[in-house]
Design an enzyme around this catalytic site. Structure first.
Site, PDB file in Angstrom:
ATOM      1  N   CYS A  33       0.813  -1.221   0.000  1.00 63.45           N
ATOM      2  CA  CYS A  33       0.000   0.000   0.000  1.00 63.45           C
ATOM      3  C   CYS A  33       0.846   1.271   0.000  1.00 63.45           C
ATOM      4  CB  CYS A  33      -0.970   0.013   1.179  1.00 63.45           C
ATOM      5  SG  CYS A  33      -0.160   0.188   2.769  1.00 63.45           S
ATOM      6  N   ASP A  35       2.419   2.629   2.616  1.00 60.06           N
ATOM      7  CA  ASP A  35       2.479   3.323   3.904  1.00 60.06           C
ATOM      8  C   ASP A  35       3.856   3.140   4.553  1.00 60.06           C
ATOM      9  OD1 ASP A  35      -0.191   4.003   3.611  1.00 60.06           O
ATOM     10  OD2 ASP A  35      -0.922   2.461   4.984  1.00 60.06           O
ATOM     11  N   CYS A  59      -2.229   6.660   4.292  1.00 60.31           N
ATOM     12  CA  CYS A  59      -3.647   7.017   4.278  1.00 60.31           C
ATOM     13  C   CYS A  59      -4.114   7.512   5.655  1.00 60.31           C
ATOM     14  CB  CYS A  59      -4.466   5.796   3.856  1.00 60.31           C
ATOM     15  SG  CYS A  59      -4.404   4.445   5.048  1.00 60.31           S
ATOM     16  N   CYS A 103      -2.956  -1.267   8.681  1.00 61.30           N
ATOM     17  CA  CYS A 103      -2.423  -0.015   9.256  1.00 61.30           C
ATOM     18  C   CYS A 103      -2.140  -0.188  10.749  1.00 61.30           C
ATOM     19  CB  CYS A 103      -3.401   1.134   9.044  1.00 61.30           C
ATOM     20  SG  CYS A 103      -3.630   1.569   7.307  1.00 61.30           S
TER      21      CYS A 103
END
Length: 148
Positions: A33, A35, A59, A103
């Site tokens: 992703c 991150d 995000c 996350c």
């Protein structure tokens, strides 16, 4: 889609920034992703986390989980911080959508990476702490994550 707490921690993140001369710094990412999360710990001589800051590129859920993770470890002992799990971060935020659970894994691993750095600098062993990985996908399969 996101809880009120997630939105609050995204729009008003706690403990954002960095600590100069931090006792422990950990950086982890997720190649899938994009991150990246960096956690800074200021730990006193008694092993208490006096201050914690983060910098996250990612995000809204990544920022929110970073923010919540810092709140969960601040004022705790090194051992208590080690016990903060991704599930605890999710629960403290009143849940995350399944596609964003990774996350919270980043937040857990960033804490562990910072604790590892601290232990290496101090020449100590923290029971239960494993060497960090740069990419959380090396640890977990995110194909079908649970909703917390």
């Amino acid at each position: 889609m996101y809880t009120e707490k997630v939105m609050d921690h995204f729009t008003n993140p706690r403990n954002m920034g960095e600590i100069e001369n931090a006792k422990g710094v950990g950086t982890v990412g997720n190649a899938k992703c994009g991150d990246i999360m960096r956690m800074y710990l200021d730990i006193d001589d008694d092993g208490i986390i006096q201050d914690v800051k983060f910098k996250t590129f990612g995000c809204g859920a990544a920022v929110a989980t970073s923010s919540m993770a810092t709140e969960l470890v601040k004022g705790k002992t090194v051992q208590e911080a080690l016990e903060v799990t991704n599930k605890a971060v999710c629960e403290a935020l009143d849940g995350l959508p399944p596609v964003k659970v990774h996350c919270s894994l980043l937040a857990e691993e960033a804490i562990h990476a910072a604790l590892w750095d601290y232990a290496q600098k101090k020449g100590i062993t923290i029971e239960g702490l494993k060497p960090p990985v740069a990419d959380i996908d090396e640890l977990h399969d995110h194909g079908d994550e649970e909703e917390y």
